[in-house]
Design an enzyme around this catalytic site. Structure first.
Site, PDB file in Angstrom:
ATOM      1  CE  LYS A 120      -8.954   8.204 -19.483  1.00  0.00           C
ATOM      2  NZ  LYS A 120      -9.000   8.812 -18.223  1.00  0.00           N
ATOM      3  NE  ARG A 134      -3.153   0.393   3.124  1.00  0.00           N
ATOM      4  CZ  ARG A 134      -2.725   0.767   4.341  1.00  0.00           C
ATOM      5  NH1 ARG A 134      -2.203   1.960   4.537  1.00  0.00           N
ATOM      6  NH2 ARG A 134      -2.830  -0.061   5.357  1.00  0.00           N
ATOM      7  CE1 TYR A 193     -13.696  11.970 -16.903  1.00  0.00           C
ATOM      8  CE2 TYR A 193     -12.759  11.985 -14.711  1.00  0.00           C
ATOM      9  CZ  TYR A 193     -13.494  11.357 -15.684  1.00  0.00           C
ATOM     10  OH  TYR A 193     -14.040  10.132 -15.448  1.00  0.00           O
ATOM     11  CG  ASP A 231      -5.476  16.230 -15.647  1.00  0.00           C
ATOM     12  OD1 ASP A 231      -4.773  15.574 -16.454  1.00  0.00           O
ATOM     13  OD2 ASP A 231      -6.538  15.796 -15.165  1.00  0.00           O
TER      14      ASP A 231
END
Ligand SMILES: Cc1ncc(COP(=O)(O)O)c(C=O)c1O
Length: 392
Positions: free
Chosen positions: A202, A55, A108, A177
């Site tokens: 992406k 983690r 987005y 971004d």
């Protein structure tokens, strides 16, 4: 320093210490043996570097982080299970109740939802500065300026150098971004931006088989993201997905060049078509952000949007496509087409959609790596079914 294509292949990776494996192995393990009581204590006290629990850190994930950081020209990166996990961890660990985030959109739809539905509920103010000067939008509580460029879905361009200069002068953290451009086309950190976020789902992955995210920047600024963002919020990337990203990113510069070449040809074709009311592509000279894009992008990317004037026209066009799949997401080798108004932006307020140009006739294309001539033939035959647009 090595050039981008060399970094894409080599950065972050080295032969495996145990076996010499050239390709970074998938360390598919949740936990790591300390090898003794005292070492366990030292690891937890931060007196010794080492892996403890996936983690927080994992060797395959670390290689992905190092490769992305090298491509972005950043000191370090922190990987997350999705772009949204990265953005949520960023905002929730760096900001506190009473702070304000100012953004330049459009954003987005998921990011917009996060800001308005969740971030505000934690007492953090959210201000849209898309269509007004930053100097008017920021106030004494502004701690972060957040910008997406080219922006989803209308390919709006913001001037990263300007945003960075403005934020630096006021001690505000700037965040970009960089999902649409990728470090192959734009390196926001070199333009003065403090932190870069990615939906690695992406172009970084590029093959439509991973959901992932990351934040890149100076090591010190990223500390809370690892310590609180991963340790407490827990949206960690799996080692297998990190492996797929490492594999995908080796060809990122080649893929981005081919995406950009195909998108430019598609945009030029659409611009001449009588059924198309408007084409949005930063590489077209009449795009409002073309001059800025030419300054801060090495090529104009693989995303193109078009307005067909009505939802009926958009539907006829989308249902007529055969090579482009109707699907969300972007940046894959496969070409994709979406209707943001009825899908990703369905829940965004109507006034906001109109303001941001998310109209019923808008279609967003992610131009894949098929032969551009085949893509243009597909677009042409689908447009043949579309009622002619009223110009203007
Ligand atoms: C620009 C941008 N940022 C962030 C995200 C969210 O990333 P993810 O879907 O990996 O959570 C997306 C998703 O489409 C996006 O397009």
């Amino acid at each position: 320093m090595a050039r981008l294509r060399t970094l894409a292949v080599h950065a972050g990776q080295h032969p495996d210490e145990a076996t010499g494996a050239l390709t970074t192995p998938i360390y598919q393990t949740s936990t790591f043996a300390y090898g003794g009581f005292d070492r366990g204590r030292r690891l937890f006290a931060g007196e010794e570097e080492g892996y403890v629990y996936t983690r927080v850190q994992n060797p395959t994930t670390r290689a992905f982080e190092a490769k992305l950081a090298a491509l972005e020209g950043g000191e370090a990166a922190v990987a997350f299970a999705s772009g949204m996990a990265a953005i949520a961890a960023l905002v929730l660990t760096l900001l506190r109740p009473g702070d304000e985030i100012v953004y330049l959109g459009p954003l987005y739809g998921g990011t917009e939802g996060l800001f308005y539905d969740l971030v505000r509920a934690y007492g953090i103010a959210v201000t849209d500065a898309t269509d007004r000067p930053l100097a008017e939008a920021v106030g004494p509580a502004t701690r972060m300026i957040y910008v997406e460029t080219p922006a989803n879905p209308t390919l709006r361009i913001h001037d990263l150098r300007e945003v960075a200069r403005f934020a630096r002068a006021r001690g505000i953290v700037s965040v970009a971004d960089n999902t649409f451009a990728t470090p192959v086309l734009t390196r926001p950190l070199a333009l003065g931006i403090d932190l870069v976020v990615h939906s690695a789902t992406k172009y970084l992955s590029g093959h439509g088989d991973v959901v992932a995210g990351a934040v890149v920047g100076p090591r010190e600024r990223l500390e809370p993201l690892r310590a609180e963002g991963l340790r407490h919020l827990g949206g960690v990337l799996s080692p297998f997905d990190a492996f797929l990203l490492l594999r995908g990113m080796k060809t990122l510069p080649l893929r981005m060049a081919a995406h950009a070449e195909g998108a430019m040809r598609v945009a030029r074709f659409l611009k001449e078509h009588p059924a198309v009311r408007r084409v949005f592509y930063p590489g077209l000279e009449d795009h409002p952000g073309h001059a800025i894009a030419a300054r801060q992008m090495d090529a104009f990317g693989g995303m193109v949007a078009l307005d067909l004037g009505s939802e009926a026209a958009a539907r006829a066009f989308l249902d007529g496509l055969t090579l482009f799949a109707q699907a969300v997401s972007l940046g894959d080798v496969d070409s994709l087409a979406t209707h943001p108004y009825s899908t990703t932006h369905q829940l965004v307020d109507e006034a906001v959609r109109r303001r941001q140009g998310v109209t019923p006739g808008l279609v967003r294309l992610s131009v894949g790596l098929e032969d551009p001539e085949d893509l243009i033939e597909d677009l042409a035959q689908a447009l043949a079914n579309v009622p002619r647009a009223v110009a203007g």
